[in-house]
Design a protein around this motif. Structure first.
Motif, PDB file in Angstrom:
ATOM      1  N   MET A   1      -0.186  21.983  64.862  1.00  0.00           N
ATOM      2  CA  MET A   1      -1.312  22.214  64.162  1.00  0.00           C
ATOM      3  C   MET A   1      -2.430  22.921  65.501  1.00  0.00           C
ATOM      4  SD  MET A   1      -1.922  20.358  60.783  1.00  0.00           S
ATOM      5  CE  MET A   1      -0.540  20.595  59.559  1.00  0.00           C
ATOM      6  N   SER A   2      -2.222  22.895  66.572  1.00  0.00           N
ATOM      7  CA  SER A   2      -3.132  23.210  67.430  1.00  0.00           C
ATOM      8  C   SER A   2      -3.282  24.518  67.847  1.00  0.00           C
ATOM      9  CB  SER A   2      -2.807  22.204  69.011  1.00  0.00           C
ATOM     10  OG  SER A   2      -1.524  22.236  69.480  1.00  0.00           O
ATOM     11  N   GLY A   3      -2.788  25.570  67.144  1.00  0.00           N
ATOM     12  CA  GLY A   3      -2.587  26.871  67.518  1.00  0.00           C
ATOM     13  C   GLY A   3      -4.078  27.631  67.949  1.00  0.00           C
ATOM     14  N   GLY A   4      -3.719  28.622  68.915  1.00  0.00           N
ATOM     15  CA  GLY A   4      -4.872  29.249  69.577  1.00  0.00           C
ATOM     16  C   GLY A   4      -5.962  29.876  68.671  1.00  0.00           C
ATOM     17  N   ALA A   5      -5.517  29.945  67.336  1.00  0.00           N
ATOM     18  CA  ALA A   5      -6.272  30.726  66.540  1.00  0.00           C
ATOM     19  C   ALA A   5      -7.417  29.682  66.072  1.00  0.00           C
ATOM     20  CB  ALA A   5      -5.670  31.298  65.269  1.00  0.00           C
ATOM     21  N   GLY A   7       5.217  40.189  55.166  1.00  0.00           N
ATOM     22  CA  GLY A   7       4.424  38.977  56.022  1.00  0.00           C
ATOM     23  C   GLY A   7       4.657  37.862  55.134  1.00  0.00           C
ATOM     24  N   GLY A   8       4.469  38.079  53.955  1.00  0.00           N
ATOM     25  CA  GLY A   8       4.378  36.745  52.967  1.00  0.00           C
ATOM     26  C   GLY A   8       5.715  36.256  52.849  1.00  0.00           C
ATOM     27  N   VAL A   9       6.704  36.976  52.853  1.00  0.00           N
ATOM     28  CA  VAL A   9       8.198  36.721  52.712  1.00  0.00           C
ATOM     29  C   VAL A   9       8.309  35.863  53.956  1.00  0.00           C
ATOM     30  CG1 VAL A   9      10.698  37.453  52.653  1.00  0.00           C
ATOM     31  CG2 VAL A   9       8.939  38.416  50.947  1.00  0.00           C
ATOM     32  N   VAL A  10       7.986  36.402  55.173  1.00  0.00           N
ATOM     33  CA  VAL A  10       8.549  35.883  56.306  1.00  0.00           C
ATOM     34  C   VAL A  10       7.641  34.304  56.355  1.00  0.00           C
ATOM     35  CG1 VAL A  10       8.132  35.906  58.844  1.00  0.00           C
ATOM     36  CG2 VAL A  10       8.902  37.980  57.515  1.00  0.00           C
ATOM     37  N   LEU A  11       6.419  34.174  56.203  1.00  0.00           N
ATOM     38  CA  LEU A  11       5.814  32.996  56.135  1.00  0.00           C
ATOM     39  C   LEU A  11       6.432  32.049  55.128  1.00  0.00           C
ATOM     40  CD1 LEU A  11       2.302  34.037  56.988  1.00  0.00           C
ATOM     41  CD2 LEU A  11       4.203  33.519  58.447  1.00  0.00           C
ATOM     42  N   ASP A  12       6.629  32.721  54.063  1.00  0.00           N
ATOM     43  CA  ASP A  12       7.374  31.749  52.902  1.00  0.00           C
ATOM     44  C   ASP A  12       8.977  31.055  53.469  1.00  0.00           C
ATOM     45  OD1 ASP A  12       5.426  31.926  51.187  1.00  0.00           O
ATOM     46  OD2 ASP A  12       6.264  33.661  49.923  1.00  0.00           O
ATOM     47  N   ALA A  13       9.469  31.892  54.006  1.00  0.00           N
ATOM     48  CA  ALA A  13      10.612  31.505  54.666  1.00  0.00           C
ATOM     49  C   ALA A  13      10.705  30.505  55.844  1.00  0.00           C
ATOM     50  CB  ALA A  13      11.568  32.635  55.055  1.00  0.00           C
ATOM     51  N   ALA A  14       9.688  31.083  56.576  1.00  0.00           N
ATOM     52  CA  ALA A  14       9.314  30.019  57.673  1.00  0.00           C
ATOM     53  C   ALA A  14       9.113  28.632  57.288  1.00  0.00           C
ATOM     54  CB  ALA A  14       8.431  30.441  58.534  1.00  0.00           C
ATOM     55  N   LEU A  15       7.927  28.433  56.341  1.00  0.00           N
ATOM     56  CA  LEU A  15       7.335  27.363  55.749  1.00  0.00           C
ATOM     57  C   LEU A  15       8.780  26.476  55.143  1.00  0.00           C
ATOM     58  CD1 LEU A  15       5.168  25.516  54.954  1.00  0.00           C
ATOM     59  CD2 LEU A  15       4.868  26.928  52.694  1.00  0.00           C
ATOM     60  N   ALA A  16       9.459  27.147  54.269  1.00  0.00           N
ATOM     61  CA  ALA A  16      10.565  26.543  53.651  1.00  0.00           C
ATOM     62  C   ALA A  16      11.594  25.786  54.827  1.00  0.00           C
ATOM     63  CB  ALA A  16      11.390  27.297  52.765  1.00  0.00           C
ATOM     64  N   GLY A  17      11.878  26.378  55.875  1.00  0.00           N
ATOM     65  CA  GLY A  17      12.658  25.957  56.863  1.00  0.00           C
ATOM     66  C   GLY A  17      11.836  24.798  57.345  1.00  0.00           C
ATOM     67  N   PHE A  18      10.500  24.814  57.899  1.00  0.00           N
ATOM     68  CA  PHE A  18       9.850  23.746  58.346  1.00  0.00           C
ATOM     69  C   PHE A  18       9.855  22.570  57.393  1.00  0.00           C
ATOM     70  CE2 PHE A  18       7.002  27.043  60.497  1.00  0.00           C
ATOM     71  CZ  PHE A  18       7.863  27.540  61.282  1.00  0.00           C
ATOM     72  N   ASP A  34       7.223  36.086  68.560  1.00  0.00           N
ATOM     73  CA  ASP A  34       7.981  34.996  68.984  1.00  0.00           C
ATOM     74  C   ASP A  34       7.776  33.917  67.847  1.00  0.00           C
ATOM     75  OD1 ASP A  34       5.499  33.641  69.470  1.00  0.00           O
ATOM     76  OD2 ASP A  34       5.684  34.363  71.801  1.00  0.00           O
ATOM     77  N   LYS A  35       8.499  32.758  68.000  1.00  0.00           N
ATOM     78  CA  LYS A  35       8.380  31.814  66.984  1.00  0.00           C
ATOM     79  C   LYS A  35       7.060  31.053  67.219  1.00  0.00           C
ATOM     80  CE  LYS A  35      10.412  27.213  65.737  1.00  0.00           C
ATOM     81  NZ  LYS A  35      11.505  26.197  66.284  1.00  0.00           N
ATOM     82  N   ASP A  36       6.346  31.021  68.004  1.00  0.00           N
ATOM     83  CA  ASP A  36       5.151  30.270  68.052  1.00  0.00           C
ATOM     84  C   ASP A  36       4.218  31.164  67.495  1.00  0.00           C
ATOM     85  OD1 ASP A  36       6.005  28.295  69.872  1.00  0.00           O
ATOM     86  OD2 ASP A  36       5.064  29.319  71.765  1.00  0.00           O
ATOM     87  N   ALA A  37       4.318  32.519  67.378  1.00  0.00           N
ATOM     88  CA  ALA A  37       3.326  33.349  66.406  1.00  0.00           C
ATOM     89  C   ALA A  37       3.528  32.915  64.983  1.00  0.00           C
ATOM     90  CB  ALA A  37       3.784  34.680  66.672  1.00  0.00           C
ATOM     91  N   VAL A  38       4.792  32.846  64.711  1.00  0.00           N
ATOM     92  CA  VAL A  38       5.131  32.360  63.239  1.00  0.00           C
ATOM     93  C   VAL A  38       4.463  31.064  62.762  1.00  0.00           C
ATOM     94  CG1 VAL A  38       6.962  32.066  61.590  1.00  0.00           C
ATOM     95  CG2 VAL A  38       6.923  33.652  63.298  1.00  0.00           C
ATOM     96  N   VAL A  39       4.816  30.205  63.728  1.00  0.00           N
ATOM     97  CA  VAL A  39       4.549  28.770  63.548  1.00  0.00           C
ATOM     98  C   VAL A  39       2.692  28.774  63.331  1.00  0.00           C
ATOM     99  CG1 VAL A  39       3.895  26.602  64.413  1.00  0.00           C
ATOM    100  CG2 VAL A  39       6.085  27.599  64.808  1.00  0.00           C
ATOM    101  N   GLU A  40       1.996  29.423  63.999  1.00  0.00           N
ATOM    102  CA  GLU A  40       0.565  29.494  64.070  1.00  0.00           C
ATOM    103  C   GLU A  40       0.244  30.267  62.756  1.00  0.00           C
ATOM    104  OE1 GLU A  40      -3.021  31.412  66.566  1.00  0.00           O
ATOM    105  OE2 GLU A  40      -1.653  30.467  67.776  1.00  0.00           O
ATOM    106  N   ALA A  41       0.753  31.350  62.374  1.00  0.00           N
ATOM    107  CA  ALA A  41       0.396  32.201  61.268  1.00  0.00           C
ATOM    108  C   ALA A  41       0.526  31.076  60.057  1.00  0.00           C
ATOM    109  CB  ALA A  41       1.328  33.322  61.009  1.00  0.00           C
ATOM    110  N   VAL A  42       1.989  30.323  59.965  1.00  0.00           N
ATOM    111  CA  VAL A  42       2.090  29.372  58.893  1.00  0.00           C
ATOM    112  C   VAL A  42       1.180  28.427  58.796  1.00  0.00           C
ATOM    113  CG1 VAL A  42       3.791  27.673  58.039  1.00  0.00           C
ATOM    114  CG2 VAL A  42       4.653  30.006  58.685  1.00  0.00           C
TER     115      VAL A  42
END
Length: 207
Positions: free
Chosen positions: A1-5, A23-34, A64-72
């Motif tokens: 949770m230390s993303g640059g944003a 974008g919402g579908v991607v973040l929902d999928a990433a959140l489910a995986g996390f 990249d994955k880091d960008a997905v993590v930060e967005a989530v």
């Protein structure tokens, strides 16, 4: 949770931004995986599979994955703040708003599925992120609470004082309760947490 944003500590980052359907579908999928297996074990292929999208579609939005993590994580913070606003914004008495805000934050963090999962499956990664690297997030939270205190001051419901250090006391207490809940300060029962806040935190604000 230390993303640059979050490093700038600007609480305005918590305001909702338009989100495309993809974008919402991607973040929902990433959140489910996390939540299922943690961030480290969730790959971009996993996210694409869960989202039902091609990898190229995802990479067009997130390099990249880091960008997905930060967005989530940023979206989770926004959702948490929106939920918190729904709990406390209608309360006009500053003392009661302080109490309910503290109860909501402590209880909300205690029950947060992603946070709990990361602490369970990836503690070595996330304990440093939630301590030494969390200064930006704490600054965002401090700015959010200080703004609410200033609103009460402008309305004549609170006296004049610098709300920033007061807000930081509250934020750091909630942060400590999240990391080390065991102690004499109640955190697992909302009624006892409410009584603690009314007895010990309200005087910090009302004098």
């Amino acid at each position: 949770m230390s993303g640059g944003a979050m490093n700038g500590g600007d609480h305005r980052l918590l305001l909702a931004e338009p989100e495309s359907d993809v974008g919402g579908v991607v973040l929902d999928a990433a959140l489910a995986g996390f939540v299922d297996v943690g961030i480290r074990r969730t790959t971009m292929n996993d996210i694409a599979r869960r989202a039902g999208l091609g990898r190229a579609t995802i990479y067009r939005r997130y390099p990249d994955k880091d960008a997905v993590v930060e967005a989530v994580l940023l979206r989770e913070m926004r959702r948490f703040v929106q939920w918190l606003d729904e709990r406390v914004d209608h309360i006009t008495d500053p003392a009661e708003q302080v109490v309910e805000c503290y109860v909501a934050v402590v209880g909300g963090l205690r029950r947060h599925s992603l946070l709990n999962r990361l602490m369970a499956v990836e503690p070595d990664d996330w304990l440093p992120a939630l301590t030494a690297d969390w200064g930006g997030v704490l600054a965002v939270a401090r700015g959010y609470l200080a703004e609410k205190l200033r609103g009460h001051q402008s309305a004549g419901r609170l006296g004049e004082f610098d709300p920033e250090p007061v807000a930081e006391v509250f934020v750091r207490l909630a942060h400590s309760m999240m990391l080390t809940p065991t102690g004499c300060i109640p955190e697992s029962d909302d009624a006892r947490t409410r009584a603690f806040a009314r007895a010990h935190l309200v005087p910090v604000v009302t004098g």
